[in-house]
Scaffold this active site. Sequence first.
Site, PDB file in Angstrom:
ATOM      1  N   SER A 135      -4.458  -2.153   1.301  1.00  0.00           N
ATOM      2  CA  SER A 135      -5.553  -2.619  -0.653  1.00  0.00           C
ATOM      3  C   SER A 135      -6.487  -3.180  -0.439  1.00  0.00           C
ATOM      4  CB  SER A 135      -4.876  -1.732  -0.782  1.00  0.00           C
ATOM      5  OG  SER A 135      -5.329  -2.015  -2.813  1.00  0.00           O
ATOM      6  N   ALA A 136      -7.176  -3.559  -1.174  1.00  0.00           N
ATOM      7  CA  ALA A 136      -7.770  -5.387  -1.545  1.00  0.00           C
ATOM      8  C   ALA A 136      -7.495  -5.061  -3.084  1.00  0.00           C
ATOM      9  CB  ALA A 136      -9.438  -5.228  -1.860  1.00  0.00           C
ATOM     10  N   SER A 137      -6.589  -4.489  -3.724  1.00  0.00           N
ATOM     11  CA  SER A 137      -6.166  -4.134  -4.825  1.00  0.00           C
ATOM     12  C   SER A 137      -4.709  -5.354  -5.294  1.00  0.00           C
ATOM     13  CB  SER A 137      -5.311  -3.188  -5.128  1.00  0.00           C
ATOM     14  OG  SER A 137      -4.920  -3.350  -6.928  1.00  0.00           O
TER      15      SER A 137
ATOM     16  N   ASP B  21      -5.830   3.415   2.702  1.00  0.00           N
ATOM     17  CA  ASP B  21      -6.111   3.169   1.453  1.00  0.00           C
ATOM     18  C   ASP B  21      -5.426   3.279   0.200  1.00  0.00           C
ATOM     19  OD1 ASP B  21      -7.949   1.380  -0.013  1.00  0.00           O
ATOM     20  OD2 ASP B  21      -9.168   2.821  -0.407  1.00  0.00           O
ATOM     21  N   LEU B  22      -5.558   2.401  -0.859  1.00  0.00           N
ATOM     22  CA  LEU B  22      -4.444   3.135  -1.810  1.00  0.00           C
ATOM     23  C   LEU B  22      -4.997   3.439  -2.918  1.00  0.00           C
ATOM     24  CD1 LEU B  22      -1.705   2.731  -3.736  1.00  0.00           C
ATOM     25  CD2 LEU B  22      -2.994   0.129  -5.130  1.00  0.00           C
ATOM     26  N   ASP B  23      -6.394   2.960  -4.167  1.00  0.00           N
ATOM     27  CA  ASP B  23      -7.188   3.754  -4.624  1.00  0.00           C
ATOM     28  C   ASP B  23      -8.003   4.511  -4.196  1.00  0.00           C
ATOM     29  OD1 ASP B  23      -6.558   2.134  -6.989  1.00  0.00           O
ATOM     30  OD2 ASP B  23      -7.268   0.593  -5.982  1.00  0.00           O
TER      31      ASP B  23
ATOM     32  N   LYS C 128     -16.229   0.813  -5.098  1.00  0.00           N
ATOM     33  CA  LYS C 128     -15.153   1.377  -4.581  1.00  0.00           C
ATOM     34  C   LYS C 128     -15.042   0.447  -3.230  1.00  0.00           C
ATOM     35  CE  LYS C 128     -15.457   6.306  -5.887  1.00  0.00           C
ATOM     36  NZ  LYS C 128     -15.521   7.103  -5.209  1.00  0.00           N
ATOM     37  N   GLY C 129     -13.865   0.168  -2.761  1.00  0.00           N
ATOM     38  CA  GLY C 129     -12.723  -0.746  -2.477  1.00  0.00           C
ATOM     39  C   GLY C 129     -13.477  -2.477  -2.083  1.00  0.00           C
ATOM     40  N   ILE C 130     -13.998  -2.570  -3.025  1.00  0.00           N
ATOM     41  CA  ILE C 130     -14.716  -4.467  -3.359  1.00  0.00           C
ATOM     42  C   ILE C 130     -14.025  -4.836  -4.726  1.00  0.00           C
ATOM     43  CG2 ILE C 130     -16.351  -5.145  -4.573  1.00  0.00           C
ATOM     44  CD1 ILE C 130     -17.701  -3.726  -1.930  1.00  0.00           C
TER      45      ILE C 130
ATOM     46  N   THR D 112      -6.823   6.212  -9.267  1.00  0.00           N
ATOM     47  CA  THR D 112      -6.423   4.688  -9.874  1.00  0.00           C
ATOM     48  C   THR D 112      -7.910   5.155  -9.767  1.00  0.00           C
ATOM     49  OG1 THR D 112      -6.487   3.909  -7.811  1.00  0.00           O
ATOM     50  CG2 THR D 112      -4.454   3.882  -9.356  1.00  0.00           C
TER      51      THR D 112
ATOM     52  N   GLU E 127      -9.947   6.086   4.266  1.00  0.00           N
ATOM     53  CA  GLU E 127     -10.299   5.362   3.158  1.00  0.00           C
ATOM     54  C   GLU E 127     -11.014   6.367   3.106  1.00  0.00           C
ATOM     55  OE1 GLU E 127     -11.431   2.606   2.002  1.00  0.00           O
ATOM     56  OE2 GLU E 127     -10.680   1.057   2.571  1.00  0.00           O
ATOM     57  N   ASP E 128     -11.930   6.065   1.650  1.00  0.00           N
ATOM     58  CA  ASP E 128     -12.187   6.477   0.454  1.00  0.00           C
ATOM     59  C   ASP E 128     -13.819   5.711   0.130  1.00  0.00           C
ATOM     60  OD1 ASP E 128     -11.291   4.843  -1.462  1.00  0.00           O
ATOM     61  OD2 ASP E 128     -11.276   6.352  -3.170  1.00  0.00           O
TER      62      ASP E 128
ATOM     63  N   LYS F 148     -13.058  -6.561   2.376  1.00  0.00           N
ATOM     64  CA  LYS F 148     -13.397  -5.483   2.946  1.00  0.00           C
ATOM     65  C   LYS F 148     -15.199  -5.891   2.681  1.00  0.00           C
ATOM     66  CE  LYS F 148      -9.253  -2.129   2.310  1.00  0.00           C
ATOM     67  NZ  LYS F 148      -9.193  -0.730   1.415  1.00  0.00           N
TER      68      LYS F 148
ATOM     69  N   ARG G 251     -11.978  -7.279  -7.224  1.00  0.00           N
ATOM     70  CA  ARG G 251     -12.638  -8.054  -8.873  1.00  0.00           C
ATOM     71  C   ARG G 251     -13.595  -8.798  -8.484  1.00  0.00           C
ATOM     72  NH1 ARG G 251      -6.907  -9.302 -11.771  1.00  0.00           N
ATOM     73  NH2 ARG G 251      -6.604  -7.941 -10.102  1.00  0.00           N
TER      74      ARG G 251
ATOM     75  N   ASN H  87      -3.497  -5.028  -7.849  1.00  0.00           N
ATOM     76  CA  ASN H  87      -2.038  -4.185  -8.060  1.00  0.00           C
ATOM     77  C   ASN H  87      -1.228  -3.414  -7.764  1.00  0.00           C
ATOM     78  OD1 ASN H  87      -3.017  -4.990 -11.503  1.00  0.00           O
ATOM     79  ND2 ASN H  87      -5.227  -4.849 -10.530  1.00  0.00           N
TER      80      ASN H  87
HETATM   81  C1  BG6 Z   1      -9.830  -1.655  -4.379  1.00  0.00           C
HETATM   82  C2  BG6 Z   1     -10.685  -0.364  -5.689  1.00  0.00           C
HETATM   83  O1  BG6 Z   1      -8.778  -0.743  -3.982  1.00  0.00           O
HETATM   84  O2  BG6 Z   1      -9.346  -2.402  -4.944  1.00  0.00           O
HETATM   85  C3  BG6 Z   1     -11.230  -1.747  -5.995  1.00  0.00           C
HETATM   86  O3  BG6 Z   1     -11.000   0.604  -4.625  1.00  0.00           O
HETATM   87  C4  BG6 Z   1     -11.087  -2.796  -7.218  1.00  0.00           C
HETATM   88  O4  BG6 Z   1     -12.287  -0.591  -7.085  1.00  0.00           O
HETATM   89  C5  BG6 Z   1      -9.777  -3.208  -6.154  1.00  0.00           C
HETATM   90  O5  BG6 Z   1     -11.673  -3.466  -7.998  1.00  0.00           O
HETATM   91  C6  BG6 Z   1      -9.493  -4.737  -6.719  1.00  0.00           C
HETATM   92  O6  BG6 Z   1      -8.344  -4.291  -7.617  1.00  0.00           O
HETATM   93  P1  BG6 Z   1      -7.591  -4.987  -8.966  1.00  0.00           P
HETATM   94  O7  BG6 Z   1      -6.196  -4.118  -8.956  1.00  0.00           O
HETATM   95  O8  BG6 Z   1      -7.580  -6.104  -8.112  1.00  0.00           O
HETATM   96  O9  BG6 Z   1      -9.122  -5.385  -9.750  1.00  0.00           O
HETATM   97 MG    MG Z   2     -10.446   3.776  -1.814  1.00  0.00          MG
END
Ligand code: BG6
Ligand code: MG
Length: 220
Positions: free
Chosen positions: A119-121, A12-14, A48-50, A20, A174-175, A150, A52, A123
């Site tokens: 990662s869910a992000s 996982d990233l964040d 966390k992990g959820i 972050t 994973e965190d 996730k 946006r 970014n």
């Molecule tokens: C996850 C974070 O990795 O990415 C969440 O744990 C975050 O907190 C999710 O909401 C989505 O990230 P982003 O960067 O697309 O807003």
């Molecule tokens: Mg995470």
Amino acid sequence: MDIYGFELIIFDLDGVIVDTAKYHYLAWKELADKLGFSLTLEHNERLKGISRTRSLEIILEIGGLADAFTPEQKEEMATAKNTRYMEYIHNLKEDELLPGTKEFLTELKSRGIKTAIGSASKNALPILDKLDVIHFFDVIIDGNATDKAKPHPEVFLLAAEKLGIPPENCAVFEDAQAGIEAALAAGMTAIAVGSPENLKGASMYVAGLDHFQRVSWNMP
Ligand code: BG6
Ligand code: MG
């Protein structure tokens, strides 16, 4: 099973390789403050992990504002949060990689073990670029590449599929509870970065990537 017995390690990233999580919290907290309620660190654990969009829904529920806004207003709020978050990460540097990350990735590479980001992000790529670690990963699956967030296992299954590695030969760091559940649903070994009080169901618990070798396995 030893960590080096896996064919693929998915990160996982964040909150796992980079700190972050605090910036996500600060950016959401600013939004909550504007809406007139306070977002605590305890609330933040649920985010966390959820994704946006889902995070915003949870935050509005926390503030008792679940039905107060139109979809367009929610879209604006999510965009405003992301703009603020991007300001926080604008100057992200390699020293914000969590301890042990580079050493562990280097060790995995030297042993020929594949590595991925799951990662869910949305970014993830700019963040990995700023940290100068893109080259460490054989595959990067982020929030732009998945439809199902996730705890659905899609993000991890896609990573394994791209590399042709069966899920049972994969371990996931994973965190977040949602991420651990996603790893387990994928049929992978879940390694929690955190404590058993906050994260349920993992096979192993580590304080960070620098500590993973110090704890014992809890596997059948
Ligand atoms: C996850 C974070 O990795 O990415 C969440 O744990 C975050 O907190 C999710 O909401 C989505 O990230 P982003 O960067 O697309 O807003
Ligand atoms: Mg995470």
